[in-house]
Write a protein that holds these residues in place. Structure first.
Motif, short mmCIF file in Angstrom:
data_model
loop_
_atom_site.label_atom_id
_atom_site.label_comp_id
_atom_site.label_asym_id
_atom_site.label_seq_id
_atom_site.Cartn_x
_atom_site.Cartn_y
_atom_site.Cartn_z
N PRO A 128 0.58 -3.75 0.66
CA PRO A 128 1.11 -3.83 -0.71
C PRO A 128 2.41 -3.04 -0.89
CG PRO A 128 -0.66 -2.22 -0.61
CD PRO A 128 -0.59 -2.85 0.75
N TYR A 129 3.29 -3.61 -1.70
CA TYR A 129 4.54 -2.93 -2.02
C TYR A 129 4.26 -1.75 -2.96
CZ TYR A 129 9.27 -2.19 -3.82
OH TYR A 129 10.47 -1.64 -4.18
N LYS A 130 3.49 -2.00 -4.01
CA LYS A 130 3.04 -0.97 -4.93
C LYS A 130 1.55 -1.18 -5.19
CE LYS A 130 5.74 -1.72 -8.46
NZ LYS A 130 6.57 -1.64 -9.68
N GLU A 131 0.97 -0.31 -5.98
CA GLU A 131 -0.42 -0.50 -6.39
C GLU A 131 -0.54 -1.78 -7.19
OE1 GLU A 131 -3.05 1.17 -5.68
OE2 GLU A 131 -2.40 3.17 -5.03
N THR A 132 -1.65 -2.49 -7.01
CA THR A 132 -1.88 -3.72 -7.75
C THR A 132 -3.31 -3.78 -8.24
OG1 THR A 132 -1.93 -6.13 -7.62
CG2 THR A 132 -2.32 -4.93 -5.57
N SER A 133 -3.48 -4.35 -9.43
CA SER A 133 -4.82 -4.46 -10.01
C SER A 133 -5.50 -5.77 -9.66
CB SER A 133 -4.72 -4.36 -11.54
OG SER A 133 -3.92 -5.40 -12.06
N THR A 134 -4.77 -6.69 -9.02
CA THR A 134 -5.33 -8.02 -8.78
C THR A 134 -5.97 -8.17 -7.41
OG1 THR A 134 -3.19 -8.83 -8.01
CG2 THR A 134 -3.71 -9.14 -10.35
N LYS A 135 -5.80 -7.19 -6.54
CA LYS A 135 -6.40 -7.29 -5.22
C LYS A 135 -6.77 -5.91 -4.72
CE LYS A 135 -5.76 -9.37 -0.67
NZ LYS A 135 -4.86 -10.14 0.21
N ARG A 136 -8.05 -5.73 -4.37
CA ARG A 136 -8.52 -4.46 -3.86
C ARG A 136 -8.07 -4.27 -2.41
NH1 ARG A 136 -14.79 -3.47 -5.78
NH2 ARG A 136 -14.39 -3.30 -8.02
N THR A 137 -7.55 -3.09 -2.12
CA THR A 137 -7.15 -2.79 -0.75
C THR A 137 -7.22 -1.29 -0.52
OG1 THR A 137 -5.34 -2.88 0.85
CG2 THR A 137 -4.72 -2.76 -1.47
N GLU A 138 -7.56 -0.91 0.70
CA GLU A 138 -7.61 0.50 1.06
C GLU A 138 -6.28 0.96 1.64
OE1 GLU A 138 -10.88 0.88 3.71
OE2 GLU A 138 -12.40 0.49 2.18
N ILE A 139 -5.34 0.05 1.73
CA ILE A 139 -4.03 0.38 2.30
C ILE A 139 -3.15 1.01 1.22
CG2 ILE A 139 -2.01 -0.54 3.49
CD1 ILE A 139 -4.61 -0.83 5.04
N SER A 140 -2.55 2.13 1.54
CA SER A 140 -1.63 2.78 0.59
C SER A 140 -0.38 1.94 0.43
CB SER A 140 -1.25 4.17 1.10
OG SER A 140 -2.39 4.99 1.20
N PRO A 141 0.24 1.97 -0.75
CA PRO A 141 1.47 1.20 -0.97
C PRO A 141 2.55 1.59 0.03
CG PRO A 141 0.59 2.00 -3.05
CD PRO A 141 -0.21 2.67 -1.97
N HIS A 142 3.29 0.60 0.51
CA HIS A 142 4.31 0.82 1.54
C HIS A 142 5.65 1.22 0.96
CE1 HIS A 142 1.85 -0.54 4.85
NE2 HIS A 142 1.58 -1.68 4.23
N GLY A 143 5.97 0.74 -0.24
CA GLY A 143 7.32 0.94 -0.74
C GLY A 143 8.30 0.14 0.10
N ILE A 144 9.56 0.24 -0.22
CA ILE A 144 10.56 -0.57 0.48
C ILE A 144 10.70 -0.15 1.94
CG2 ILE A 144 12.53 0.88 -0.19
CD1 ILE A 144 12.39 -2.99 0.24
N GLU A 145 10.56 1.14 2.24
CA GLU A 145 10.71 1.58 3.63
C GLU A 145 9.62 0.99 4.51
OE1 GLU A 145 10.59 3.61 1.03
OE2 GLU A 145 12.63 4.42 0.89
N GLY A 146 8.39 1.03 4.01
CA GLY A 146 7.28 0.50 4.81
C GLY A 146 7.35 -1.00 4.98
#
Length: 214
Positions: A128-146
Motif C-alpha cells: 500500500p501507498y498509504k493506509e487504506t480502510s478498504t483492504k486489510r493488510t499487515e504491510i506498512s505503507p510504503h510511501g513514494i520511496e517504497g
C-alpha cells in the motif's frame, strides 16, 4: 501489447451503494477501467454483480477486471482478472483465461517479485501507498520511496506497468506520476463519498494534466 489504463477504479459495495450503482457512477464520470472487488459474498451473488459490471462496461466501452475470482471472470467474459499472492496463481490463471485476457498481480514486498510471475502478468498493483480502510493488510505503507524501490526491482525483470494502490487521493497523484510510476488505483476516495461521478472526473482530470493520457 495490451493497453493498460493509468487509472484503475476499484468498485464494490460502499456504505450507501451497491456495486452496480458504484460501477455506473464511475463510468458516467468518464472512467475506462473498472476493477470489481467484492469480498465475503456467496458465488451466485458474486456472479450476479460481475455480470452486471461486465454489461455496464460494455455499454461504456470500458475495461472490466474481476478481483480474485478467475472462474467467474472467465464465465462472465470479463476483460481480465486481478490476483493477490493468496489467490489463484497467475500462471494457472493465464492457462484458464488465455493469452488475450488481462492479468494483474498485487505486489506488497520485494519477496513477492518472482520472475516467473512478472513474465506472465500484464501489470503490477504495488502498495500500500498509504493506509487504506478498504483492504486489510499487515504491510506498512510504503510511501513514494517504497513504491519506487519495488518498481525498480520489477523493471529489472520486465518493463511492466506499475500501478500504485492504497489510500490514494488526488493530492497524491502528482508525486506518484512524476516519480515514474505508470498509474494509480483508487477505491475509497471515489466510492465512499458523495458525487461518485464528479470524484471520478476530478481524478481523471488530474491524471490527464500530468500524464497527458488516461
Amino acid at each position: 501489447m495490451k493497453r493498460i489504463s493509468r487509472v484503475h477504479f476499484i468498485a464494490g459495495f460502499s456504505q450507501e451503494r451497491n456495486p452496480a450503482e458504484n460501477v455506473l457512477s464511475i463510468l458516467q464520470g468518464g472512467a475506462n477501467w473498472i476493477q470489481l472487488r467484492i469480498k465475503g459474498k456467496e458465488l451466485p451473488e458474486m456472479k450476479k454483480w460481475a455480470k452486471i459490471a461486465v454489461d455496464l462496461c460494455r455499454k461504456f466501452k470500458a475495461t472490466v477486471i474481476i478481483n480474485d475470482y478467475v472462474e467467474i471472470a472467465k464465465e462472465v467474459d470479463a476483460d481480465g482478472v486481478h490476483l493477490g499472492k493468496y489467490d489463484t496463481s497467475p500462471l494457472v490463471a493465464r492457462e484458464i483465461m488465455g493469452q488475450h485476457k488481462i492479468i494483474g498481480y498485487t505486489i506488497n514486498t520485494h519477496e513477492d517479485i518472482r520472475p516467473e510471475i512478472i513474465e506472465v502478468v500484464d501489470y503490477a498493483g504495488v502498495g500500500p501507498y498509504k493506509e487504506t480502510s478498504t483492504k486489510r493488510t499487515e504491510i506498512s505503507p510504503h510511501g513514494i520511496e517504497g513504491i519506487c524501490a519495488l518498481a525498480v526491482k520489477i523493471r529489472q525483470i520486465r518493463d511492466l506497468p506499475v500501478i500504485a494502490i492504497g489510500g490514494i487521493t488526488p493530492g497524491d497523484i502528482p508525486v506518484i506520476l512524476k516519480n515514474g510510476i505508470y498509474g494509480i488505483a483508487l477505491s475509497s476516495f471515489v466510492i465512499e463519498g458523495d458525487c461518485v461521478a464528479v470524484r471520478t472526473s476530478l481524478v481523471l482530470k488530474k491524471v490527464y494534466e500530468i500524464a497527458g493520457e488516461i
